[in-house]
Structures are given as structure tokens and as C-alpha cells.
Design an enzyme around this catalytic site. Structure first.
Site, short mmCIF file in Angstrom:
data_model
loop_
_atom_site.label_atom_id
_atom_site.label_comp_id
_atom_site.label_asym_id
_atom_site.label_seq_id
_atom_site.Cartn_x
_atom_site.Cartn_y
_atom_site.Cartn_z
CG ASP A 78 -1.99 -0.98 1.23
OD1 ASP A 78 -2.80 -0.92 0.29
OD2 ASP A 78 -2.08 -1.82 2.15
CG ASP A 120 -7.31 -3.34 0.08
OD1 ASP A 120 -7.23 -3.63 1.28
OD2 ASP A 120 -6.48 -2.61 -0.50
N GLY A 165 -6.90 4.40 2.64
CA GLY A 165 -6.08 5.30 3.46
C GLY A 165 -5.65 4.78 4.81
N GLY A 202 -11.00 -4.45 5.69
CA GLY A 202 -11.92 -5.01 6.69
C GLY A 202 -12.18 -6.50 6.52
N GLY A 230 -7.44 -1.50 9.38
CA GLY A 230 -8.26 -1.65 10.59
C GLY A 230 -9.65 -1.06 10.53
C1 DX5 Z 1 -6.44 0.52 3.05
C2 DX5 Z 1 -5.44 -0.36 2.39
C3 DX5 Z 1 -5.56 -1.77 2.78
C4 DX5 Z 1 -5.33 -2.06 4.24
C5 DX5 Z 1 -6.16 -3.24 4.61
O1 DX5 Z 1 -6.43 1.76 2.47
O2 DX5 Z 1 -5.55 -0.29 0.99
O3 DX5 Z 1 -4.78 -2.61 1.95
O4 DX5 Z 1 -3.99 -2.30 4.56
O5 DX5 Z 1 -6.09 -3.40 5.98
P1 DX5 Z 1 -7.21 -4.13 6.82
O6 DX5 Z 1 -7.22 -5.56 6.36
O7 DX5 Z 1 -6.76 -3.96 8.23
O8 DX5 Z 1 -8.51 -3.43 6.52
ZN ZN Z 2 -4.54 -1.81 -0.24
#
Ligand code: DX5
Ligand code: ZN
Length: 219
Positions: free
Chosen positions: A32, A172, A139, A174, A142
Site C-alpha cells: 500500500d 481490500d 487510506g 476489513g 483496521g
Molecule cells: C487501506 C489499504 C488496505 C489495508 C487493509 O487503504 O488499501 O490494503 O492495509 O487493511 P485491513 O485488512 O486492516 O482493513
Molecule cells: Zn490496499
């Protein structure tokens, strides 16, 4: 379903987190990259990312949360990524960005924010390899999975089938053992904190795989 692990949110340093992910059966390392412009947080310098990742053999799935994604293609090419995914909302030069990725023999992904209409992807779906459906606002790790996501996946699958297209669908944000059954028709699940904010990465991946067909949580 394949699992792409995001190291964005972790108990440990980036390097230690990536080492731990590399010791699991994860299919991809999800990278990311946030520029502080497209999203409020900034989390990288391009030379540092290249230095951090260049010695790993895990296939890389790069998620650009940046304006002007075209500027990052050449520097990131050195990492030999499997996919580079940019946001539909981040540039006016979508076709040009697709062309530059293809000229560099990279697989092309387009990501879409939760509030953007899926129909806006339609002009590009013939040309790309992956659609990344955000199931949280981009962004931060969690956040809570947005419940409208399964309908968005279903619409894209219907369009893909009707038009005999081949692009993969990645989701992608949650995703955990409760929410993964809701996206089981997608091809790739990106998982961050459920894995990297745990003590046992292998156990969490196993939990995810065992939960995919578990419908007890759905109601
Ligand atoms: C959020 C990112 C995600 C994030 C996912 O903007 O693009 O890839 O790291 O993290 P979790 O799985 O904790 O939602
Ligand atoms: Zn991502």
C-alpha cells in the site's frame, strides 16, 4: 481464493512484518503506497520502498493510493511486481496509465473507492487484468468492512461473464474470518490487520481459508 497480505498495519517494523509474511503460504505481498495527497496519510519514499522490497521473492501486488500514478511505474518496475493497481479517481489519464503499464509488461489493476459507481469502470475493463474493489475508504488499515461490497462484486462478475472478460476481482479492507465468506466469489482477498496484528500469521491465514465457506456469520 488467493490471499494478498498487506503489511500496512502491524505490531512490528515493516521489514520484520514482511519477513513474517514471507514465511506463510500467502499468495501475494500487498504493497500500500499512500502519497498524502490522494489520501491524507503519506507512508513512503519511492527509493525506500524499492530498497525494502527488492530482495523478496513473494509476488508483489502494488496498490497505489497516489495522484499521478504514471510517475511511479518506472521506479517500481525494478521490483518486478505482478500487478500495479492505480485508482480510477486519481488521474484523468487512465488510458495513458494503462498503456505505460502494458509497455512495461506489467499487469494492470484499477482500484475503485466505495462511493464510486462501478459503471465508471466499464470503459476500461477490456484492457485491464484486475479490478480492486475497496471495501473501506482507502487510506488506513483496521476499518470496518462495508456491507454494500458483495453487491458490487456481483455486478462486476455478471458483467465479466456476459462479456467473456478475464480480469480478476480483488477486494481490500476489513476482511477477517467473519467477512471473508461475503466476498468468496472474488478472486483475491487483501488482508492486513487480521493477519499482521496477530501473533501467529500462519494460523490467521488458515482461519481465513477455513472460514471462506462458513455462512454462520452471514445473518
Ligand atoms: C487501506 C489499504 C488496505 C489495508 C487493509 O487503504 O488499501 O490494503 O492495509 O487493511 P485491513 O485488512 O486492516 O482493513
Ligand atoms: Zn490496499
Amino acid at each position: 481464493m488467493q490471499i494478498s497480505v498487506s503489511y500496512l498495519t502491524s505490531f512490528y517494523s515493516k521489514a520484520k512484518t514482511i519477513n513474517l509474511i514471507a514465511s506463510t503460504p500467502a499468495d501475494y505481498l500487498h504493497v500500500d503506497l499512500m502519497d498524502g495527497l490522494f489520501v491524507p496519510n503519506k507512508n513512503f519514499q519511492i527509493n525506500e520502498v524499492v530498497k525494502l522490497l527488492k530482495d523478496y521473492s513473494l509476488p508483489l501486488d502494488i496498490h497505489l493510493m497516489t495522484l499521478d500514478p504514471i510517475n511511479y511505474i518506472i521506479p517500481l518496475k525494478e521490483l518486478n511486481p505482478e500487478y500495479i493497481t492505480f485508482h480510477l479517481e486519481a488521474t484523468k489519464d487512465i488510458i495513458k496509465t494503462i498503456e505505460v503499464l502494458k509497455e512495461n509488461n506489467l499487469k494492470v489493476g484499477i482500484a475503485i473507492k466505495p462511493e464510486t459507481d462501478i459503471l465508471e469502470l466499464m470503459p476500461y475493463l477490456t484492457f485491464i487484468d484486475l479490478v480492486l474493489i475497496m471495501s473501506v475508504p482507502p487510506g488506513a488499515g483496521g476499518q470496518k468492512f462495508l456491507i454494500e461490497t458483495p453487491n458490487r462484486i456481483a455486478s462486476l462478475i455478471k458483467y465479466r461473464t456476459e462479456n467473456s472478460l478475464k480480469f480478476k476481482i480483488e477486494v481490500d479492507g476489513g476482511i477477517n474470518n467473519d467477512t471473508i465468506p461475503l466476498i468468496k466469489n472474488a478472486d483475491i482477498a487483501v488482508v492486513g490487520s487480521y493477519i499482521c496484528k496477530s501473533k501467529d500469521y500462519n494460523k490467521q491465514i488458515l482461519n481465513l481459508k477455513n472460514s471462506i465457506n462458513n455462512i454462520d456469520y452471514l445473518l
